[in-house]
Design an enzyme around this catalytic site. Sequence first.
Site, short mmCIF file in Angstrom:
data_model
loop_
_atom_site.label_atom_id
_atom_site.label_comp_id
_atom_site.label_asym_id
_atom_site.label_seq_id
_atom_site.Cartn_x
_atom_site.Cartn_y
_atom_site.Cartn_z
N SER A 1 -4.39 43.58 25.78
CA SER A 1 -4.70 44.85 25.15
C SER A 1 -5.93 44.79 24.25
O SER A 1 -6.52 45.81 23.93
CB SER A 1 -3.50 45.39 24.37
OG SER A 1 -3.34 44.69 23.16
N LYS B 1 -3.58 45.34 17.18
CA LYS B 1 -4.41 46.50 17.55
C LYS B 1 -5.45 46.78 16.46
O LYS B 1 -5.33 46.31 15.34
CB LYS B 1 -3.54 47.76 17.68
CG LYS B 1 -2.52 47.75 18.82
CD LYS B 1 -3.15 47.97 20.16
CE LYS B 1 -2.09 48.00 21.27
NZ LYS B 1 -1.35 46.71 21.39
#
Lengths: 205, 205
Positions: free
Chosen positions: A124, A161
């Site tokens: 990710s 993230k």
Amino acid sequence: MKNITQQQSRVLDCIQNHINKTGFPPTRADICNDLGFKSPNAAETHLRALEKKGYITIESGRSRGISIVHKSNQEPINHEFPVIGLVAAGSATLASENIEKKIPCAQNLFSDNFDYFLRVRGLSMIEAGIMEDDLVAIKKTQDIKNGDIVVARIDDEVTLKYFKKENSNKVVLKPANKDYSDIVVESSDADLFIEGKSVGLIREN
Amino acid sequence: MKNITQQQSRVLDCIQNHINKTGFPPTRADICNDLGFKSPNAAETHLRALEKKGYITIESGRSRGISIVHKSNQEPINHEFPVIGLVAAGSATLASENIEKKIPCAQNLFSDNFDYFLRVRGLSMIEAGIMEDDLVAIKKTQDIKNGDIVVARIDDEVTLKYFKKENSNKVVLKPANKDYSDIVVESSDADLFIEGKSVGLIREN
DNA sequence: ATAATTACTGAATAAATATACAGTATAATG
DNA sequence: CATTATACTGTATATTTATTCAGTAATTAT
């Protein structure tokens, strides 16, 4: 770290001594010999107990596959930083069962001090140059700015993230991969906890 | 101390790396796996040669009974590694004028030992997760396999690229960025020198 | 009180491992 | 030019080793 019994401590010492002496860990039989046990299972059960308590790791099926995680006797050279897997749903805690191994290095290896390494799973953050299996150095802090790469926990799920606070009650966690979509967290919604932020990265080839 | 061949040196490295990584020496099969041999006897004969030359001892009959006698580089557990800029055309040498700074860390921070850090310039390896300003840990060696990330010097220009040997006199240096094109080196052509290969990476945020 | 942990013996076995043997081939050495 | 060293593949096997199972017994937690 959990307490160990006197016998378990003798076994741990025996392993360390064997490594010091020969360069490789003992077998069950070696331990029995050194400590006077008559059954290999005596060694086996002590090893399992030490493994369970996080003092050693045992590689299944491999001869002499013992490594000492925590060197009880002497202080580490610099400092040993734990590596924590991002796998376990529910916790990126420093509980011993989550510690993969320890890496000895200076705390100021990166410009900012850090507390532990996080083993990255998934792709990710690939466009930020963070690949699978990389070790991201995490500093435990609440001092987060937009654009920081954070370790976020939402409902017991932990992810890495980009952090962006849109307004007082809306936070967006942005992946660095166009195939993944943003995670939007409204403060009322779910409970979001920021464990810390990335201050560096190590990749072992 | 007697000279060892290149293959014997690879085996010796393999043993040391296995110990660094796992805490215990490799089996014959482990060595075969790591170095691509298909017969355990290939490892066996190399081990016997290394024993004969005094580099290791082998305890007969004991699994993983290998110990390294002569630690070629006396393993400064804490050592300062120079950071060298990839900017200066002409040299990634360890000359003092090229040293940006020094980073204290264990030589076995990565599974393979290394000699210095190279500060990355440009984006040519971005798809390999290597970003501008990253520090790539370089091991000075000629033991290069296809797919390794190498520090290559061609006519006094130094770059970091994937290595691929097409045939005995053609080497292709591949960037990890689709906007960049391959560098093809015919042995007659230009002189190519491989300074070493990447064994790890550090990123300071 | 009752389960779990600790601390073993003793036996059995499947899997891991070292190691020998039979070859092939090339390079180095005296 | 014969010999030794290097560098392997491939097969086979005795031994080492991890690991499970069946017990016994004392101690400690719940």
